[in-house]
Design a protein around this motif. Sequence first.
Motif, PDB file in Angstrom:
ATOM      1  N   ASN A  99      11.779   4.830   6.500  1.00 14.99           N
ATOM      2  CA  ASN A  99      11.133   5.745   7.430  1.00 14.99           C
ATOM      3  C   ASN A  99      12.160   6.370   8.365  1.00 14.99           C
ATOM      4  N   VAL A 100      13.092   5.546   8.843  1.00 16.08           N
ATOM      5  CA  VAL A 100      14.137   6.014   9.744  1.00 16.08           C
ATOM      6  C   VAL A 100      15.125   6.914   9.015  1.00 16.08           C
ATOM      7  N   ILE A 101      15.525   6.504   7.809  1.00 13.89           N
ATOM      8  CA  ILE A 101      16.531   7.243   7.044  1.00 13.89           C
ATOM      9  C   ILE A 101      16.056   8.640   6.667  1.00 13.89           C
ATOM     10  N   THR A 102      14.811   8.748   6.212  1.00 19.39           N
ATOM     11  CA  THR A 102      14.332  10.016   5.659  1.00 19.39           C
ATOM     12  C   THR A 102      13.688  10.944   6.682  1.00 19.39           C
ATOM     13  N   PHE A 103      13.459  10.479   7.905  1.00 17.00           N
ATOM     14  CA  PHE A 103      12.788  11.301   8.914  1.00 17.00           C
ATOM     15  C   PHE A 103      13.404  12.697   8.997  1.00 17.00           C
ATOM     16  N   PRO A 104      12.561  13.756   9.036  1.00 18.02           N
ATOM     17  CA  PRO A 104      11.101  13.800   9.129  1.00 18.02           C
ATOM     18  C   PRO A 104      10.374  13.793   7.777  1.00 18.02           C
ATOM     19  N   GLN A 105      11.103  13.512   6.725  1.00 18.81           N
ATOM     20  CA  GLN A 105      10.496  13.413   5.404  1.00 18.81           C
ATOM     21  C   GLN A 105       9.721  12.096   5.282  1.00 18.81           C
ATOM     22  N   THR A 106       8.573  12.150   4.616  1.00 17.64           N
ATOM     23  CA  THR A 106       7.768  10.945   4.401  1.00 17.64           C
ATOM     24  C   THR A 106       8.342  10.135   3.248  1.00 17.64           C
ATOM     25  N   ALA A 107       8.369   8.825   3.402  1.00 15.51           N
ATOM     26  CA  ALA A 107       8.887   7.943   2.360  1.00 15.51           C
ATOM     27  C   ALA A 107       7.765   7.090   1.780  1.00 15.51           C
ATOM     28  N   HIS A 108       7.736   6.983   0.457  1.00 12.95           N
ATOM     29  CA  HIS A 108       6.773   6.131  -0.232  1.00 12.95           C
ATOM     30  C   HIS A 108       7.546   5.025  -0.940  1.00 12.95           C
ATOM     31  N   VAL A 109       7.227   3.778  -0.601  1.00 12.60           N
ATOM     32  CA  VAL A 109       7.951   2.633  -1.140  1.00 12.60           C
ATOM     33  C   VAL A 109       7.161   2.003  -2.279  1.00 12.60           C
ATOM     34  N   ILE A 110       7.799   1.877  -3.439  1.00 11.85           N
ATOM     35  CA  ILE A 110       7.173   1.189  -4.571  1.00 11.85           C
ATOM     36  C   ILE A 110       7.195  -0.310  -4.282  1.00 11.85           C
ATOM     37  N   VAL A 111       5.996  -0.917  -4.296  1.00 10.13           N
ATOM     38  CA  VAL A 111       5.870  -2.319  -3.887  1.00 10.13           C
ATOM     39  C   VAL A 111       5.120  -3.136  -4.927  1.00 10.13           C
ATOM     40  N   ASN A 112       5.269  -4.450  -4.815  1.00 15.60           N
ATOM     41  CA  ASN A 112       4.481  -5.373  -5.623  1.00 15.60           C
ATOM     42  C   ASN A 112       3.026  -5.319  -5.161  1.00 15.60           C
ATOM     43  N   PRO A 113       2.052  -5.432  -6.060  1.00 15.77           N
ATOM     44  CA  PRO A 113       0.638  -5.396  -5.656  1.00 15.77           C
ATOM     45  C   PRO A 113       0.268  -6.429  -4.599  1.00 15.77           C
ATOM     46  N   ASP A 114       1.068  -7.506  -4.471  1.00 18.52           N
ATOM     47  CA  ASP A 114       0.806  -8.508  -3.439  1.00 18.52           C
ATOM     48  C   ASP A 114       0.766  -7.893  -2.042  1.00 18.52           C
ATOM     49  N   ASN A 115       1.483  -6.787  -1.876  1.00 19.90           N
ATOM     50  CA  ASN A 115       1.565  -6.160  -0.563  1.00 19.90           C
ATOM     51  C   ASN A 115       0.260  -5.532  -0.104  1.00 19.90           C
ATOM     52  N   ILE A 116      -0.676  -5.318  -1.027  1.00 18.25           N
ATOM     53  CA  ILE A 116      -1.968  -4.762  -0.642  1.00 18.25           C
ATOM     54  C   ILE A 116      -3.084  -5.769  -0.899  1.00 18.25           C
ATOM     55  N   ALA A 117      -2.707  -7.029  -1.130  1.00 16.69           N
ATOM     56  CA  ALA A 117      -3.681  -8.041  -1.532  1.00 16.69           C
ATOM     57  C   ALA A 117      -4.472  -8.630  -0.370  1.00 16.69           C
ATOM     58  N   ALA A 118      -3.872  -8.678   0.826  1.00 14.86           N
ATOM     59  CA  ALA A 118      -4.572  -9.266   1.963  1.00 14.86           C
ATOM     60  C   ALA A 118      -5.817  -8.442   2.286  1.00 14.86           C
ATOM     61  N   LYS A 119      -6.912  -9.118   2.532  1.00 22.58           N
ATOM     62  CA  LYS A 119      -8.177  -8.435   2.778  1.00 22.58           C
ATOM     63  C   LYS A 119      -8.079  -7.489   3.975  1.00 22.58           C
ATOM     64  N   GLY A 120      -8.576  -6.266   3.769  1.00 23.50           N
ATOM     65  CA  GLY A 120      -8.612  -5.286   4.843  1.00 23.50           C
ATOM     66  C   GLY A 120      -7.326  -4.540   5.085  1.00 23.50           C
ATOM     67  N   THR A 121      -6.287  -4.779   4.239  1.00 19.39           N
ATOM     68  CA  THR A 121      -4.987  -4.143   4.486  1.00 19.39           C
ATOM     69  C   THR A 121      -4.632  -3.050   3.474  1.00 19.39           C
ATOM     70  N   LYS A 122      -5.427  -2.913   2.396  1.00 21.54           N
ATOM     71  CA  LYS A 122      -5.054  -1.966   1.342  1.00 21.54           C
ATOM     72  C   LYS A 122      -4.902  -0.554   1.886  1.00 21.54           C
ATOM     73  N   ASN A 123      -5.909  -0.066   2.611  1.00 23.38           N
ATOM     74  CA  ASN A 123      -5.868   1.305   3.110  1.00 23.38           C
ATOM     75  C   ASN A 123      -4.723   1.531   4.077  1.00 23.38           C
ATOM     76  N   ILE A 124      -4.511   0.567   4.967  1.00 23.81           N
ATOM     77  CA  ILE A 124      -3.450   0.741   5.953  1.00 23.81           C
ATOM     78  C   ILE A 124      -2.081   0.727   5.287  1.00 23.81           C
ATOM     79  N   MET A 125      -1.898  -0.132   4.272  1.00 20.11           N
ATOM     80  CA  MET A 125      -0.626  -0.178   3.558  1.00 20.11           C
ATOM     81  C   MET A 125      -0.374   1.115   2.800  1.00 20.11           C
ATOM     82  N   MET A 126      -1.429   1.683   2.220  1.00 19.02           N
ATOM     83  CA  MET A 126      -1.293   2.955   1.517  1.00 19.02           C
ATOM     84  C   MET A 126      -0.951   4.077   2.498  1.00 19.02           C
ATOM     85  N   MET A 127      -1.541   4.033   3.680  1.00 19.52           N
ATOM     86  CA  MET A 127      -1.235   5.033   4.702  1.00 19.52           C
ATOM     87  C   MET A 127       0.204   4.919   5.177  1.00 19.52           C
ATOM     88  N   LEU A 128       0.738   3.707   5.101  1.00 17.35           N
ATOM     89  CA  LEU A 128       2.126   3.482   5.491  1.00 17.35           C
ATOM     90  C   LEU A 128       3.116   3.929   4.419  1.00 17.35           C
TER      91      LEU A 128
END
Length: 260
Positions: A99-128
């Motif tokens: 996020n810092v490196i690419t500013f003001p460009q948006t960065a999308h990080v390819i992650v393991n599905p575990d990163n969106i596994a916690a209940k209630g965090t999928k949408n927020i992680m995708m927004m990030l």
Amino acid sequence: MKKKTVYYSDELHDDFAGVGERRKVEVGEDFPFVRKNIFYNIAAFIVYRIFVTPFAFLFCKIKFGMKTVGKEKIKPYKKGGLYLYGNHTQIPADGFIPNVITFPQTAHVIVNPDNIAAKGTKNIMMMLGALPTPTTLRGFASFEKAINTRLSQKRAIVIYPEAHIWPYYTGIRPFPSTSFRYPARDGRPIFTFTVTYRASKRGKPRIVTYIDGPFESANENVRVREKELREAAYNAMCARANTNENHAFIEYIKKEHTTV
């Protein structure tokens, strides 16, 4: 920071993130990698730009006094979208550094599905900016389409080819050429960002991040391009990491395998 020792067995698969096992989540062909809902996208903009971006800058600066060297190398390529490859050595900083490196460009990080596994965090992680890898073969078509969409939006795709987190590790672990499949196919240049560590007068970890590139391959064979991009990225990251300036706060020692 008190120096400690960590023992490992497998550079490719050992993970020292310290995160417990999470529930399984399926990322298939119907997974919403890219959403068109205007209200969702407004919310995503607010979360990413208004809240997370300032926090990312403050966290990296206050926690690590982070300095970035070579950021100007990326600037001419931001209008066409680009790929960034980095070494995986921090939680949660590895989510903030792009996020810092690419500013003001948006960065999308390819992650393991575990990163969106916690209940209630999928949408927020995708927004990030998270792009979870598919768990089904049919999901890869949608995943690749999402990557192309984000690149067409002049955004950055961030990949940690080492896959697993080794906190404060000062070397570069082996990684496969398959991590370079997408730039090998679409011909976009790649850049590397190598996180290195310094010790302050009080012994507190400081980060210096080096950006290198662009790296490209003109070979007509996609597989060969993958390998050439991988070698270029790996060599650049090793050159930055393997210096006396890179301070080891944690010593990683490979376990001895004995036979009976």
